[in-house]
Design a protein around this motif. Structure first.
Motif, PDB file in Angstrom:
ATOM      1  N   GLU A  47       0.887  -1.309  -0.003  1.00 29.74           N
ATOM      2  CA  GLU A  47      -0.032   0.082  -0.060  1.00 29.74           C
ATOM      3  C   GLU A  47       0.880   1.210  -0.010  1.00 29.74           C
ATOM      4  O   GLU A  47       0.679   2.281  -0.704  1.00 29.74           O
ATOM      5  N   PRO A  48       2.044   1.514   0.867  1.00 29.30           N
ATOM      6  CA  PRO A  48       2.583   2.684   0.895  1.00 29.30           C
ATOM      7  C   PRO A  48       3.539   2.744  -0.493  1.00 29.30           C
ATOM      8  O   PRO A  48       3.738   4.081  -0.855  1.00 29.30           O
ATOM      9  N   LEU A  49       3.637   1.769  -1.323  1.00 33.28           N
ATOM     10  CA  LEU A  49       4.327   1.955  -2.565  1.00 33.28           C
ATOM     11  C   LEU A  49       3.289   1.993  -3.927  1.00 33.28           C
ATOM     12  O   LEU A  49       3.747   2.668  -4.656  1.00 33.28           O
ATOM     13  N   ARG A  50       2.133   1.990  -3.577  1.00 29.86           N
ATOM     14  CA  ARG A  50       0.793   1.935  -4.688  1.00 29.86           C
ATOM     15  C   ARG A  50       1.086   3.161  -5.588  1.00 29.86           C
ATOM     16  O   ARG A  50       1.046   2.972  -6.635  1.00 29.86           O
ATOM     17  N   TYR A  51       0.841   4.314  -4.946  1.00 28.35           N
ATOM     18  CA  TYR A  51       0.780   5.467  -5.648  1.00 28.35           C
ATOM     19  C   TYR A  51       1.894   6.215  -6.182  1.00 28.35           C
ATOM     20  O   TYR A  51       2.153   6.935  -7.055  1.00 28.35           O
ATOM     21  N   GLY A  52       3.048   5.603  -5.653  1.00 28.20           N
ATOM     22  CA  GLY A  52       4.543   5.874  -6.269  1.00 28.20           C
ATOM     23  C   GLY A  52       5.158   4.928  -7.259  1.00 28.20           C
ATOM     24  O   GLY A  52       6.261   5.144  -7.721  1.00 28.20           O
ATOM     25  N   ALA A  53       4.319   3.820  -7.400  1.00 29.95           N
ATOM     26  CA  ALA A  53       5.070   2.725  -8.303  1.00 29.95           C
ATOM     27  C   ALA A  53       5.250   3.247  -9.463  1.00 29.95           C
ATOM     28  O   ALA A  53       6.153   2.951 -10.233  1.00 29.95           O
ATOM     29  N   ARG A  54       4.211   3.725 -10.229  1.00 30.80           N
ATOM     30  CA  ARG A  54       4.271   4.263 -11.559  1.00 30.80           C
ATOM     31  C   ARG A  54       5.632   5.160 -11.820  1.00 30.80           C
ATOM     32  O   ARG A  54       6.092   5.017 -12.672  1.00 30.80           O
ATOM     33  N   HIS A  55       5.737   6.211 -10.934  1.00 28.64           N
ATOM     34  CA  HIS A  55       6.900   7.033 -10.966  1.00 28.64           C
ATOM     35  C   HIS A  55       8.316   6.245 -10.731  1.00 28.64           C
ATOM     36  O   HIS A  55       9.452   6.642 -11.431  1.00 28.64           O
ATOM     37  N   LEU A  56       8.334   5.157  -9.913  1.00 32.26           N
ATOM     38  CA  LEU A  56       9.506   4.413  -9.953  1.00 32.26           C
ATOM     39  C   LEU A  56       9.842   4.048 -11.070  1.00 32.26           C
ATOM     40  O   LEU A  56      10.985   3.596 -11.468  1.00 32.26           O
ATOM     41  N   LEU A  57       8.952   3.185 -11.682  1.00 34.15           N
ATOM     42  CA  LEU A  57       8.994   2.270 -12.922  1.00 34.15           C
ATOM     43  C   LEU A  57       9.700   3.352 -14.038  1.00 34.15           C
ATOM     44  O   LEU A  57      10.775   2.981 -14.890  1.00 34.15           O
ATOM     45  N   ALA A  58       9.027   4.741 -13.918  1.00 33.54           N
ATOM     46  CA  ALA A  58       9.298   5.640 -15.206  1.00 33.54           C
ATOM     47  C   ALA A  58      10.663   5.984 -15.039  1.00 33.54           C
ATOM     48  O   ALA A  58      11.786   5.985 -15.702  1.00 33.54           O
ATOM     49  N   HIS A  94      -7.900  -2.925  -8.133  1.00 35.07           N
ATOM     50  CA  HIS A  94      -8.132  -1.908  -7.098  1.00 35.07           C
ATOM     51  C   HIS A  94      -9.320  -1.045  -7.509  1.00 35.07           C
ATOM     52  O   HIS A  94     -10.301  -0.975  -6.663  1.00 35.07           O
ATOM     53  N   GLU A  95      -9.691  -0.585  -8.693  1.00 31.51           N
ATOM     54  CA  GLU A  95     -10.571   0.146  -9.057  1.00 31.51           C
ATOM     55  C   GLU A  95     -12.012  -0.857  -9.104  1.00 31.51           C
ATOM     56  O   GLU A  95     -13.032  -0.370  -8.596  1.00 31.51           O
ATOM     57  N   ARG A  96     -11.807  -2.121  -9.479  1.00 34.29           N
ATOM     58  CA  ARG A  96     -12.825  -2.919  -9.141  1.00 34.29           C
ATOM     59  C   ARG A  96     -13.382  -3.277  -7.656  1.00 34.29           C
ATOM     60  O   ARG A  96     -14.561  -3.323  -7.265  1.00 34.29           O
ATOM     61  N   TRP A  97     -12.517  -3.194  -6.932  1.00 31.45           N
ATOM     62  CA  TRP A  97     -12.704  -3.303  -5.562  1.00 31.45           C
ATOM     63  C   TRP A  97     -13.360  -2.216  -4.893  1.00 31.45           C
ATOM     64  O   TRP A  97     -14.348  -2.381  -4.121  1.00 31.45           O
ATOM     65  N   LEU A  98     -13.062  -1.072  -5.412  1.00 35.31           N
ATOM     66  CA  LEU A  98     -13.581   0.155  -4.783  1.00 35.31           C
ATOM     67  C   LEU A  98     -15.296   0.007  -5.247  1.00 35.31           C
ATOM     68  O   LEU A  98     -16.031   0.730  -4.384  1.00 35.31           O
ATOM     69  N   GLU A  99     -15.493  -0.278  -6.551  1.00 35.32           N
ATOM     70  CA  GLU A  99     -16.732  -0.200  -7.156  1.00 35.32           C
ATOM     71  C   GLU A  99     -17.548  -1.187  -6.061  1.00 35.32           C
ATOM     72  O   GLU A  99     -18.758  -1.126  -5.565  1.00 35.32           O
ATOM     73  N   THR A 100     -16.859  -2.588  -5.857  1.00 33.08           N
ATOM     74  CA  THR A 100     -17.582  -3.461  -5.078  1.00 33.08           C
ATOM     75  C   THR A 100     -17.991  -3.265  -3.805  1.00 33.08           C
ATOM     76  O   THR A 100     -18.899  -3.225  -3.180  1.00 33.08           O
ATOM     77  N   ARG A 101     -16.965  -2.595  -3.182  1.00 33.77           N
ATOM     78  CA  ARG A 101     -17.039  -2.104  -1.728  1.00 33.77           C
ATOM     79  C   ARG A 101     -18.032  -0.733  -1.322  1.00 33.77           C
ATOM     80  O   ARG A 101     -18.822  -0.996  -0.667  1.00 33.77           O
ATOM     81  N   ASP A 102     -18.072   0.043  -2.578  1.00 40.45           N
ATOM     82  CA  ASP A 102     -19.248   0.919  -2.716  1.00 40.45           C
ATOM     83  C   ASP A 102     -20.761   0.414  -2.843  1.00 40.45           C
ATOM     84  O   ASP A 102     -21.854   1.056  -2.450  1.00 40.45           O
ATOM     85  N   ALA A 103     -20.744  -0.859  -3.593  1.00 44.60           N
ATOM     86  CA  ALA A 103     -21.903  -1.246  -3.615  1.00 44.60           C
ATOM     87  C   ALA A 103     -22.531  -2.203  -2.546  1.00 44.60           C
ATOM     88  O   ALA A 103     -23.857  -2.627  -2.767  1.00 44.60           O
TER      89      ALA A 103
END
Length: 195
Positions: A47-58, A94-103
């Motif tokens: 989780e702490p890496l999730r939002y920075g992972a794309r930048h690390l790859l680039a 992750h996007e699908r989980w958020l949709e499932t959670r909200d439903a």
């Protein structure tokens, strides 16, 4: 990523101890609970890496493109590809989980069977891609380490290319700045290049 690797190692040790020679668990229920815990722990570690992972790859891809060939490990391109594909899939899940959670019903809070079962399913689907990051994530650190090293061999190679090709290497009849010395050095290095 180091936490994810520790979780993976601990799971391997548990699995070896609690399965027979064919890989079947001695206790299906206990094994399933332990696998669910593994999935949840791995997701939490990422989780702490999730939002920075794309930048690390680039960043790693940029660094890799600037390294001299003799400093590059042949597996790095493949491993970066695995990390990219896994991250794409993790973002989709992750996007699908958020949709499932909200439903979920309003009464489905963490700790309820409905919520916990849905979350466990999300973690189980994500685990193999998180495992890719636990296995290949060290590539990002390896590339960064290689990029931080002074490229001594690269400098020596280019210094040989810039070595004087005409006339004596030392001394001579002409001053270094004279027109007669033009043929000795064909190119000059930019300021600071020799450092």
């Amino acid at each position: 990523m180091s936490d994810s690797k520790k979780i993976l190692d601990a799971w391997d040790a548990y699995s070896d101890e609690h399965t027979d020679l064919d890989g079947w668990p001695y206790d299906d229920h206990a094994y399933g609970l332990r696998a669910s815990q593994r999935d949840a722990d791995t997701a939490e570690a990422f989780e702490p890496l999730r939002y920075g992972a794309r930048h690390l790859l680039a960043t790693a891809e940029t660094q890799l493109g600037r390294l001299p060939e003799d400093a590059v490990q042949s597996r790095w391109v493949y491993q970066l590809g695995v990390l990219h594909a896994s991250l794409d899939r993790l973002e989709q899940l992750h996007e699908r989980w958020l949709e499932t959670r909200d439903a979920l019903p309003a009464t489905a809070k963490p700790g309820t069977t409905v919520f916990d079962d849905a979350l466990a399913e999300y973690h189980a689907e994500s685990w193999s891609y998180l495992d890719d990051w636990a296995t290949h994530g060290k590539t990002l650190r390896e590339i960064n380490t290689a990029a931080a090293k002074p490229p001594h061999r690269w400098h020596l190679h280019h210094r040989r290319l810039l070595r004087p090709t005409g006339g004596p290497r030392h001394g001579g009849d002409h001053a270094p700045g004279s027109r007669e010395c033009r043929g000795r050095v064909h190119r000059t290095a930019p300021p600071g290049w020799w450092r």
